[in-house]
Design a protein around this motif. Structure first.
Motif, PDB file in Angstrom:
ATOM      1  N   HIS A   1       0.838  -1.201   0.000  1.00 39.29           N
ATOM      2  CA  HIS A   1       0.000   0.000   0.000  1.00 39.29           C
ATOM      3  C   HIS A   1       0.876   1.256   0.000  1.00 39.29           C
ATOM      4  O   HIS A   1       0.650   2.186  -0.783  1.00 39.29           O
ATOM      5  CB  HIS A   1      -0.914  -0.028   1.232  1.00 39.29           C
TER       6      HIS A   1
ATOM      7  N   HIS B   1       1.408   4.218  -2.989  1.00 35.11           N
ATOM      8  CA  HIS B   1       1.285   5.687  -2.934  1.00 35.11           C
ATOM      9  C   HIS B   1       2.455   6.352  -3.659  1.00 35.11           C
ATOM     10  O   HIS B   1       2.262   7.315  -4.408  1.00 35.11           O
ATOM     11  CB  HIS B   1       1.286   6.170  -1.470  1.00 35.11           C
TER      12      HIS B   1
ATOM     13  N   PHE C   1      -4.115  11.382   2.563  1.00 35.37           N
ATOM     14  CA  PHE C   1      -4.506  11.070   1.192  1.00 35.37           C
ATOM     15  C   PHE C   1      -6.028  11.090   1.049  1.00 35.37           C
ATOM     16  O   PHE C   1      -6.757  10.911   2.020  1.00 35.37           O
ATOM     17  CB  PHE C   1      -3.975   9.690   0.793  1.00 35.37           C
TER      18      PHE C   1
ATOM     19  N   GLU D   1      -6.514   6.283  -1.490  1.00 38.50           N
ATOM     20  CA  GLU D   1      -6.441   5.107  -0.617  1.00 38.50           C
ATOM     21  C   GLU D   1      -6.880   3.854  -1.368  1.00 38.50           C
ATOM     22  O   GLU D   1      -6.234   2.808  -1.280  1.00 38.50           O
ATOM     23  CB  GLU D   1      -7.314   5.312   0.631  1.00 38.50           C
TER      24      GLU D   1
ATOM     25  N   HIS E   1      -4.283   7.853   6.433  1.00 39.78           N
ATOM     26  CA  HIS E   1      -4.836   6.989   5.391  1.00 39.78           C
ATOM     27  C   HIS E   1      -6.320   6.784   5.700  1.00 39.78           C
ATOM     28  O   HIS E   1      -6.680   5.829   6.372  1.00 39.78           O
ATOM     29  CB  HIS E   1      -4.138   5.625   5.368  1.00 39.78           C
TER      30      HIS E   1
HETATM   31 ZN   LIG Z   1      -2.634   5.166   2.329  1.00 39.51          ZN
END
Ligand SMILES: [Zn+2]
Length: 276
Positions: A137, A141, A185, A190, A233
């Motif tokens: 994850h 980003h 974000f 996300e 997040h």
């Molecule tokens: Zn994130």
């Protein structure tokens, strides 16, 4: 170099006025980015420098003192990078550092791919596929350049003009870095990072929905104290379900969790300094 400083300082200036990175209308347009790949790396390095200069707030775990922990994290990272699915694999750093703070449940990645894990989240996760899911994850980003896309969407035109005239006070650097570290974000980003996480893990033997494990645990515990991770997040709706849907849609076959190996790594972390 002058130009870089100008860019960064302008961002800081604008942030102080605006105080928020959040996009108002469903997230920035895809692909629109006034920054170059080099800008991403430069911004990332400035954050790295800022973190290194503030050991009280960011007590870094020494890699020479904890080689086992770092070797383990790099092994998992390399499986992801070697999946063949990370677009910026050869462009960005993908260096990992651990922040020795058991009370912070978070991980983040700067522009240019400098990755940070708090010991708090390492202790919270239970297996290697979960770690790989969170790592995927974070890599997502940076790989999708969300930070600079978000900056571009919010301040694009203004930024482009100011690029030519970057002469703002240098004292703002620390506040900009703090903003980048705590960059929140959009839900859209996300979801994209979750999708990337599954995409990367899909080409490995890991359970590609490993990232769901973190949220399942939070949910199981009742979510009374939302961890720091969720403040940077945000939690899009049906996040857990989406992880599993991505895994099914992409036809991911892997199911390895490596729980015992993960627990061995956790045992090598420093003794807990504080207990809640
Ligand atoms: Zn994130």
């Amino acid at each position: 170099m002058m130009r870089k400083i100008g860019v960064v300082l302008l961002i800081g200036f604008t942030l102080l006025l605006d105080g928020c990175f959040g996009s108002k209308n469903g997230g920035p347009r895809k692909g629109f980015n006034v920054f170059s790949i080099e800008d991403d790396k430069q911004l990332g390095l400035q954050v790295v420098d800022q973190i290194a200069s503030d050991p009280n707030q960011y007590p870094l775990l020494d890699s020479a003192q904890y080689p086992g922990v770092y070797q383990y994290l790099y092994k998992v990272r390399d499986k992801i990078l070697n999946s063949g699915n990370v677009a910026r694999k050869d462009d960005f750093s993908w260096r990992i550092q651990v922040i020795n703070d058991d009370n912070t449940l978070n991980a983040f990645c700067t522009p240019g791919g400098y990755i940070y894990f708090y010991t708090g989240i390492l202790r919270y996760l239970e297996s290697e596929d979960q770690l790989a899911g969170v790592l995927g994850h974070e890599i997502g980003h940076a790989d999708l350049r969300h930070s600079t896309r978000q900056l571009s969407a919010s301040y694009g035109a203004q930024l482009a003009v100011q690029l030519l005239d970057g002469n703002l006070g240098a004292e703002l650097l620390a506040s900009i870095t703090a903003q980048l570290v705590g960059l929140k974000f959009s839900r859209n980003h996300e979801n994209e990072a979750d999708e990337r996480s599954v995409h990367y893990l899909c080409a490995t033997d890991y359970n590609a929905a490993g990232g769901a494990g973190f949220f399942e645990k939070i949910e199981a515990e009742g979510g009374e104290n939302p961890p720091q991770f969720l403040s940077t997040h945000p939690n899009p709706s049906n996040r857990i379900e989406k992880f599993y849907n991505y895994k099914v849609t992409k036809g991911c076959q892997g199911d390895s969790k490596y729980t015992a190996e993960y627990q061995q790594m956790v045992k090598q972390l420093p003794r807990q300094r504080t207990r809640k």
